[in-house]
Design a protein around this motif. Structure first.
Motif, short mmCIF file in Angstrom:
data_model
loop_
_atom_site.label_atom_id
_atom_site.label_comp_id
_atom_site.label_asym_id
_atom_site.label_seq_id
_atom_site.Cartn_x
_atom_site.Cartn_y
_atom_site.Cartn_z
N ALA A 95 0.83 -1.21 0.00
CA ALA A 95 0.00 0.00 0.00
C ALA A 95 0.87 1.26 0.00
O ALA A 95 0.48 2.29 -0.56
CB ALA A 95 -0.92 -0.02 1.21
N GLY A 96 2.03 1.17 0.62
CA GLY A 96 2.97 2.30 0.59
C GLY A 96 3.46 2.60 -0.81
O GLY A 96 3.63 3.76 -1.19
N ASP A 97 3.69 1.55 -1.57
CA ASP A 97 4.09 1.72 -2.97
C ASP A 97 2.95 2.38 -3.77
O ASP A 97 3.19 3.26 -4.59
CB ASP A 97 4.42 0.37 -3.61
N GLU A 98 1.74 1.92 -3.50
CA GLU A 98 0.56 2.48 -4.16
C GLU A 98 0.45 3.98 -3.86
O GLU A 98 0.21 4.79 -4.77
CB GLU A 98 -0.68 1.74 -3.68
N GLU A 99 0.64 4.32 -2.61
CA GLU A 99 0.58 5.74 -2.21
C GLU A 99 1.67 6.55 -2.89
O GLU A 99 1.45 7.69 -3.31
CB GLU A 99 0.71 5.83 -0.69
N SER A 100 2.86 5.94 -3.03
CA SER A 100 3.98 6.67 -3.66
C SER A 100 3.69 6.96 -5.13
O SER A 100 4.11 8.00 -5.65
CB SER A 100 5.27 5.87 -3.52
N ALA A 101 2.97 6.07 -5.78
CA ALA A 101 2.58 6.32 -7.17
C ALA A 101 1.57 7.45 -7.25
O ALA A 101 1.64 8.31 -8.14
CB ALA A 101 2.00 5.04 -7.79
N GLN A 102 0.64 7.48 -6.30
CA GLN A 102 -0.36 8.55 -6.24
C GLN A 102 0.32 9.90 -6.05
O GLN A 102 -0.02 10.89 -6.71
CB GLN A 102 -1.35 8.30 -5.10
N VAL A 103 1.31 9.94 -5.14
CA VAL A 103 2.04 11.18 -4.88
C VAL A 103 2.72 11.69 -6.14
O VAL A 103 2.75 12.89 -6.42
CB VAL A 103 3.09 10.97 -3.75
#
Length: 214
Positions: free
Chosen positions: A170-178
């Motif tokens: 989920a942290g990777d997913e958030e990093s893509a969103q950022v």
């Protein structure tokens, strides 16, 4: 979206390799020398629960009751031993990793962005002789920036405006969103995702998946 993706940014742990055995072994060698800070060995489950977190958070989890300064010393020692071990012995690569990367390299710039310490990505690349596969790398340990900011940084540094991020948490997913880029969830990895744009069942499927995206 058109045929316009220029680059693929990869997470490392749980996306391209599994280095848990080597990390577990080397960190417990350090723990054994510092019983004043931690009496019992780090368990495999504890370690797996730390994957993807910045090193400061990992240290706080694994060495509760110690000062920030003590945690820093311990993590520096753990990371130095880990990097040296992994540079020599490597980890477990996901199937057809190098062949898949070389196929992707024909069409895309390939980057690695991880929340790891300095030298960790380099150890992965050195042990498995993957120097020819990647155009650039960046990590939390180099600049203390979160993964999303490092995604933006590596894109800017390489004049890329359209990229995707491949990761397993989920942290990777958030990093893509950022970074404002699509997220491809490596379902075979260690973590979970909330609402990924695309799902990757195994690493070797990525070229075909990219054709759907582009």
């Amino acid at each position: 979206m058109g045929n316009n993706i220029e680059a693929i940014i990869f997470d490392l742990d749980g996306t391209m390799w599994n280095a848990l055995d080597g990390i577990h072994k080397t960190w417990n060698q350090v723990v054994a020398k510092h019983s004043e800070y931690r009496k019992e060995p780090i368990t495999f489950e504890e370690l797996q629960g730390c994957l993807g977190l910045p090193m400061t958070e990992i240290a706080a989890r694994l060495f509760p009751g110690t000062t920030t300064e003590q945690q820093q010393v311990l993590m520096d020692e753990c990371c130095a031993k880990e990097n040296a071990y992994l540079a020599e012995y490597g980890g477990i690569l996901y199937p057809k990793l190098e062949d898949t990367l070389m196929e992707l390299k024909k069409k895309y710039k390939l980057f690695v962005v991880s929340n790891c310490q300095p030298g960790y990505i380099e150890s992965f690349i050195k042990a498995h002789k993957l120097e020819k596969c990647f155009d650039d790398i960046e990590c939390w340990g180099n600049n203390l920036l979160p993964k999303g900011e490092n995604n933006k940084l590596i894109m800017k540094r390489n004049n890329v405006t359209r990229a995707v991020y491949v990761g397993d948490t989920a942290g990777d997913e958030e990093s893509a969103q950022v970074a404002g880029i699509p997220f491809i969830f490596a379902k075979y990895g260690f973590g979970k995702a909330k609402a990924p744009h695309y799902i990757l069942e195994e690493f070797s499927n990525l070229p075909a998946l990219m054709e759907q995206i582009c």
